[in-house]
Design a protein around this motif. Structure first.
Motif, PDB file in Angstrom:
ATOM      1  N   LEU A   4      -5.436   6.571  -8.919  1.00  0.00           N
ATOM      2  CA  LEU A   4      -3.977   6.538  -8.989  1.00  0.00           C
ATOM      3  C   LEU A   4      -3.388   7.870  -9.436  1.00  0.00           C
ATOM      4  O   LEU A   4      -2.177   8.073  -9.357  1.00  0.00           O
ATOM      5  CB  LEU A   4      -3.525   5.421  -9.938  1.00  0.00           C
ATOM      6  N   VAL A  10      -1.837  10.628  -3.723  1.00  0.00           N
ATOM      7  CA  VAL A  10      -0.529  10.142  -4.171  1.00  0.00           C
ATOM      8  C   VAL A  10       0.410  11.307  -4.471  1.00  0.00           C
ATOM      9  O   VAL A  10      -0.009  12.452  -4.615  1.00  0.00           O
ATOM     10  CB  VAL A  10      -0.668   9.258  -5.432  1.00  0.00           C
ATOM     11  N   ASP A  11       1.714  10.969  -4.560  1.00  0.00           N
ATOM     12  CA  ASP A  11       2.763  11.930  -4.958  1.00  0.00           C
ATOM     13  C   ASP A  11       2.792  13.167  -4.076  1.00  0.00           C
ATOM     14  O   ASP A  11       3.124  14.264  -4.533  1.00  0.00           O
ATOM     15  CB  ASP A  11       2.579  12.358  -6.424  1.00  0.00           C
ATOM     16  N   SER A  62       0.136   5.447   4.724  1.00  0.00           N
ATOM     17  CA  SER A  62       1.427   5.534   4.034  1.00  0.00           C
ATOM     18  C   SER A  62       2.536   5.400   5.074  1.00  0.00           C
ATOM     19  O   SER A  62       2.410   5.898   6.203  1.00  0.00           O
ATOM     20  CB  SER A  62       1.556   6.859   3.275  1.00  0.00           C
ATOM     21  N   GLU A  90       0.818   3.584  -4.161  1.00  0.00           N
ATOM     22  CA  GLU A  90       2.224   3.838  -4.468  1.00  0.00           C
ATOM     23  C   GLU A  90       3.074   2.760  -3.813  1.00  0.00           C
ATOM     24  O   GLU A  90       2.717   2.219  -2.762  1.00  0.00           O
ATOM     25  CB  GLU A  90       2.664   5.204  -3.945  1.00  0.00           C
ATOM     26  N   VAL A 106       1.352  -1.268  -7.493  1.00  0.00           N
ATOM     27  CA  VAL A 106       0.462  -0.139  -7.756  1.00  0.00           C
ATOM     28  C   VAL A 106      -0.745  -0.571  -8.597  1.00  0.00           C
ATOM     29  O   VAL A 106      -0.597  -1.247  -9.617  1.00  0.00           O
ATOM     30  CB  VAL A 106       1.219   0.996  -8.477  1.00  0.00           C
ATOM     31  N   ASN A 128       2.070   3.216   0.026  1.00  0.00           N
ATOM     32  CA  ASN A 128       0.897   4.075   0.211  1.00  0.00           C
ATOM     33  C   ASN A 128      -0.324   3.311  -0.297  1.00  0.00           C
ATOM     34  O   ASN A 128      -0.365   2.895  -1.457  1.00  0.00           O
ATOM     35  CB  ASN A 128       1.089   5.375  -0.590  1.00  0.00           C
TER      36      ASN A 128
END
Length: 328
Positions: A4, A10-11, A62, A90, A106, A128
């Motif tokens: 995570l 992610v992000d 995603s 996400e 999440v 995601n």
């Protein structure tokens, strides 16, 4: 590193992807799925990409779609069968599968069977997730315990945290490493234990005979559990379900299939997965031994059926450096 917090997953600054490209990428990685945008012709924020690590295949998906659906027609067109272990990275995702409805937040995960219709709901919100493609027949045939699909595990469940840790380890383990086969087997065993059948879900199977659709779900479960047994047949299944052979045959005809063909093709897919394993193990067995272990008694029939389904002879697959191409 915790998945995570993995910046490669992610992000990220997600760019718009043309709908047709996103849909084709998902199809090439996961099989036949139908993606629906909020408005016709929209682009998709996100990507569908394949990650190959530790001898396993992952899909990193995603999007901000409305929903993605997989129906019976899509299932019949796919030669490959998997159990998708889905981990939400996400956003959120609604999952309708095998008569169950869940919302993944999440860190949560769920097990989805590629041989059953599924709908993923996003409603235009960004989502995601990571999906590990587990070989379906190996998961069932190699299991001494019953496990459930369509059951969500909470993010703080110890088994969920163990699965995330194993996936993180796999992400950093090349297939060439000696530990790779053992890590894969650990992943199979841990997934089975994580989704160990509950008394409530096991009891619910006794009521699946009240409609053709639910009856076919029970047929699928029985075939998977008894795939390599010599007694497995339409007559055996009808007896177990308490219906006539004619009723069972009509159920299969309604799906454009026959019971004999379904059993044969499932055995062939199981044999293909076993042959893929032989490629990693020296002197681990022969194709004939694989055929017999998958429930075939006639090697000539096995070879002919295998080539018909996969467009590749078993011996060619064993010698090849890559898996059988995806059939569409």
């Amino acid at each position: 590193m915790d998945l995570l917090q993995n910046r490669s997953l992610v992000d990220r600054a997600w760019s718009p992807t043309p709908y047709d490209q996103w849909s084709d990428d998902l199809h090439n990685i996961c099989g036949n799925f139908n993606a629906h945008t909020m408005q016709r012709g929209d682009k998709v924020t996100g990507t569908a990409s394949r990650i190959d690590v530790c001898g396993m295949e992952f899909a990193h998906v995603s999007n901000d779609l409305d929903y993605v659906h997989r129906g019976w027609d899509d299932i019949r067109r796919d030669a490959h069968e998997h159990l998708f272990l889905i981990l939400q990275l996400e956003g959120a995702c609604g999952v309708e599968h095998s008569g169950q409805q869940n919302i993944l937040d999440v860190g949560e995960c769920i097990l989805v069977d590629s041989t059953r219709p599924t709908t993923f709901y996003f409603r235009g919100h960004f989502s995601n997730h990571l999906s590990l493609h587990l070989p379906r027949q190996l998961m069932y045939s190699g299991s001494k315990v019953d496990f459930d699909v369509a059951r969500k595990l909470a993010a703080d469940d110890p088994m969920t945290m163990m699965l995330r840790a194993l996936i993180a380890k796999m992400m950093t383990t090349p297939e060439s490493e000696a530990a790779s086969p053992h890590l894969r087997q650990l992943m199979f065993d841990t997934t089975r234990q994580a989704f160990l059948s509950t008394d409530i879900q096991t009891a619910s199977l006794t009521s699946l005979h009240d409609s053709a659709g639910r009856r076919m779900q029970m047929v699928d479960i029985l075939i998977d559990k008894h795939l390599t047994e010599s007694d497995l047949s339409a007559k055996w299944l009808a007896t177990r379900l308490g219906v006539s052979i004619r009723t069972l045959q009509q159920d299969f005809q309604g799906l454009g299939m026959t019971c004999t063909t379904v059993i044969r093709d499932k055995r062939l897919r199981f044999a293909r997965e076993k042959i893929e394993q032989l490629k990693e193990q020296r002197h681990a067995g022969t194709i004939a031994e694989v055929a017999y272990s998958a429930g075939f008694n006639d090697i000539s029939y096995f070879n002919r059926s295998f080539k018909e389904l996969f467009d590749c002879a078993p011996s060619e697959l064993l010698r090849a450096g890559e898996a059988v191409p995806r059939m569409v």
